[in-house]
Each structure stands twice: as C-alpha cells, then as structure tokens.
Scaffold this motif. Structure first.
Motif, PDB file in Angstrom:
ATOM      1  N   GLU A 185       0.834  -1.207   0.000  1.00  0.00           N
ATOM      2  CA  GLU A 185       0.000   0.000   0.000  1.00  0.00           C
ATOM      3  C   GLU A 185       0.867   1.255   0.000  1.00  0.00           C
ATOM      4  O   GLU A 185       0.566   2.237  -0.701  1.00  0.00           O
ATOM      5  N   LEU A 186       1.960   1.214   0.777  1.00  0.00           N
ATOM      6  CA  LEU A 186       2.886   2.343   0.815  1.00  0.00           C
ATOM      7  C   LEU A 186       3.454   2.626  -0.569  1.00  0.00           C
ATOM      8  O   LEU A 186       3.443   3.778  -1.036  1.00  0.00           O
ATOM      9  N   ILE A 187       3.925   1.597  -1.259  1.00  0.00           N
ATOM     10  CA  ILE A 187       4.525   1.781  -2.576  1.00  0.00           C
ATOM     11  C   ILE A 187       3.473   2.187  -3.606  1.00  0.00           C
ATOM     12  O   ILE A 187       3.750   2.995  -4.506  1.00  0.00           O
ATOM     13  N   THR A 188       2.263   1.664  -3.466  1.00  0.00           N
ATOM     14  CA  THR A 188       1.176   2.060  -4.376  1.00  0.00           C
ATOM     15  C   THR A 188       0.890   3.552  -4.242  1.00  0.00           C
ATOM     16  O   THR A 188       0.745   4.263  -5.251  1.00  0.00           O
ATOM     17  N   ASN A 189       0.808   4.029  -3.007  1.00  0.00           N
ATOM     18  CA  ASN A 189       0.549   5.453  -2.776  1.00  0.00           C
ATOM     19  C   ASN A 189       1.707   6.314  -3.273  1.00  0.00           C
ATOM     20  O   ASN A 189       1.497   7.396  -3.847  1.00  0.00           O
ATOM     21  N   LEU A 190       2.943   5.837  -3.060  1.00  0.00           N
ATOM     22  CA  LEU A 190       4.104   6.574  -3.549  1.00  0.00           C
ATOM     23  C   LEU A 190       4.109   6.628  -5.074  1.00  0.00           C
ATOM     24  O   LEU A 190       4.474   7.642  -5.668  1.00  0.00           O
ATOM     25  N   THR A 191       3.703   5.518  -5.688  1.00  0.00           N
ATOM     26  CA  THR A 191       3.656   5.467  -7.154  1.00  0.00           C
ATOM     27  C   THR A 191       2.725   6.542  -7.692  1.00  0.00           C
ATOM     28  O   THR A 191       3.078   7.289  -8.613  1.00  0.00           O
ATOM     29  N   LYS A 192       1.526   6.590  -7.132  1.00  0.00           N
ATOM     30  CA  LYS A 192       0.554   7.597  -7.586  1.00  0.00           C
ATOM     31  C   LYS A 192       1.096   9.011  -7.383  1.00  0.00           C
ATOM     32  O   LYS A 192       0.997   9.866  -8.276  1.00  0.00           O
TER      33      LYS A 192
END
Length: 264
Positions: A185-192
């Motif tokens: 979830e952390l990396i997904t949010n950072l990606t966005k």
C-alpha cells in the motif's frame, strides 16, 4: 510518446514447446498517460514490458519512443530514457552500495560522465530533498548499504531512482507483488504521488485487479499474447472487479466459439 507497432514474439519456434508470446501487438501511449496492464499468467504482460525496455527484440514489428525507432537499441542504451521498477525489491539497485551511491549511479544515466567526484555537495543536497519526499527517513541514511534496507524501503528507493531523472517512459513490473500488504500500500501510494508529480508516461503490469482499477487513467487486459480489452477515462473509473471478470469471460467465450467455428 510510445508506439508498439505490430509486434510479435514466438518462443521455441518450431518445437513442441512453441509459444506465441505476443501476437501482433499494437499499443500507443500518449504523453502523461498512466496505463495499467492485467491478465493471467502467460498472457504476455512481462514479454511486452521486456520488449519495450529492450530486454527482448521482437521477431517482427517496431518499438518507437518519442518518435525514435528503438527496436534494435539494447536495454542499457534505453536506460537513459526508460525508468523501470521490478517485482524483486533487490533488482534495479546495487545492494552492496550505499543509498547515495545508488542515486549517483541512477543520476549518471542521463548525464555525461566527467572526471570529478560522483557526489558533490549540491548533488547530495538534491538527493536528500528527493528522499525526503518518501517520508521514510532515508534522507538521513545516505551512507546505509541498500542491502540492509527493508523490502519496502528498497522498493521505495528503486521507484525514486527510476523516476527522479524524469524518464520518457516509466515501466512498473508488478513492483508491489513481493511486498506485504502494508508495504504494498505504501509503494502504491508513492507510485501515484510520483507519477502525478512528474506527469510521467507510465505502463504498470499488475495481478492485483483492484490496484489496476485504482491507479491510472487507462486499463488494458491481455490474454494469449493479445490485447483483448482497452478502457480509458470515465469508463475505467466506473469499472469494478466484477465487471472485469465478466468481460474476460465474455471475450474468452467469443474466442472459443470463433475457434470452434473455424475448426468445424
């Protein structure tokens, strides 16, 4: 920005293990588009990604980036304008090198190398500024070995290394699949956040249908080396996982009926 034109790849051609990995793929990404790619195992997702990055050369067809035909250009030469984050958090970084050294290595991909120190005070300040946007405290650990970081921290660093040089194309190859739910979830949010901030043209492969729906402005579904669904804009925003499953079953059913008619 990116044009994959009539690309086909067959593995083990002429043998009992022959597999048509890509079949006449046509795909065009415009500047700033964020495209998510889904499909079952063996659908051709990773093969498409490897063809764009230069890791594979197509049997036929062309790959054009920013108007330049790069079909025969090797992967290491494409790294100047393609950023890529892999599924393995250790891939794309040098674990025996420090955070600072890894960032300097990524920076050098777009700069002519000169006979001067790899990391100047100004560049170190820039690295710290970029790292601070991750909110992981890595800006205070520039001399830490990357191999000692957690999986989430390594993947966050890989994402930063792939994007802070503002590449023409960003390729995300199931880059959250090897992480636990919290770090994914952390990396997904950072990606966005990173893609939005830099306005990067992005192609992301994922097995997570909810992630494919939540991110990006366009969704592609692949099956048996072909693009079978391409939805963008408001239509994509309205999709649910149930819609995707129904559409996949419908297309598979039509293909089965078509194959049966041909075979008589």
């Amino acid at each position: 920005m990116l044009h994959v034109k009539d690309v086909a790849i067959t593995f083990n051609e002429g043998t009992p293990d022959e597999k048509k990995a890509l079949q006449g793929i046509n795909l065009e990404l415009h500047e700033g588009e964020f495209v998510t790619v889904i499909g079952s195992n063996g659908a051709g997702k990773s093969t498409l990604m490897n063809t764009i990055s230069g890791n594979l050369v197509p049997d036929v067809g062309e790959v054009i980036i920013s108007g330049k035909n790069v079909t025969m250009l090797p992967e290491f030469k494409r790294s100047a304008f393609i950023g890529r984050v892999f599924q393995d958090p250790m891939a794309g970084t040098a674990p025996s090198m420090t955070i600072e050294e890894n960032l300097a290595m990524a920076y050098s991909r777009i700069r002519k190398r000169k006979l001067k120190p790899g990391v100047t005070k100004q560049r170190k300040a820039e690295f710290k500024e970029h790292l601070s946007t991750l909110n992981l405290g890595l800006e205070d650990r520039l001399n830490a070995k990357v191999g000692l970081l957690s999986g989430g921290e390594r993947q966050a660093l890989s994402l930063l290394m792939a994007t802070f040089t503002n590449p023409n194309i960003l390729l995300l190859d199931e880059h959250t699949a090897a992480l636990d739910p919290a770090r994914a979830e952390l990396i997904t949010n950072l990606t966005k956040k990173v893609v939005d901030e830099y306005g990067l043209t992005t192609l992301m492969v994922t097995h997570n249908m909810q992630q494919a729906l939540d991110l990006g402005n366009r969704l592609i579904m692949m099956d048996k080396g072909q693009i079978i669904l391409d939805i963008k804009g408001e239509k994509k925003q309205e999709l649910t996982i149930e819609d995707l499953l129904k559409e996949f079953q419908r297309i598979r059913g039509e293909q089965f009926e078509s194959d049966r008619a041909v075979l008589g």
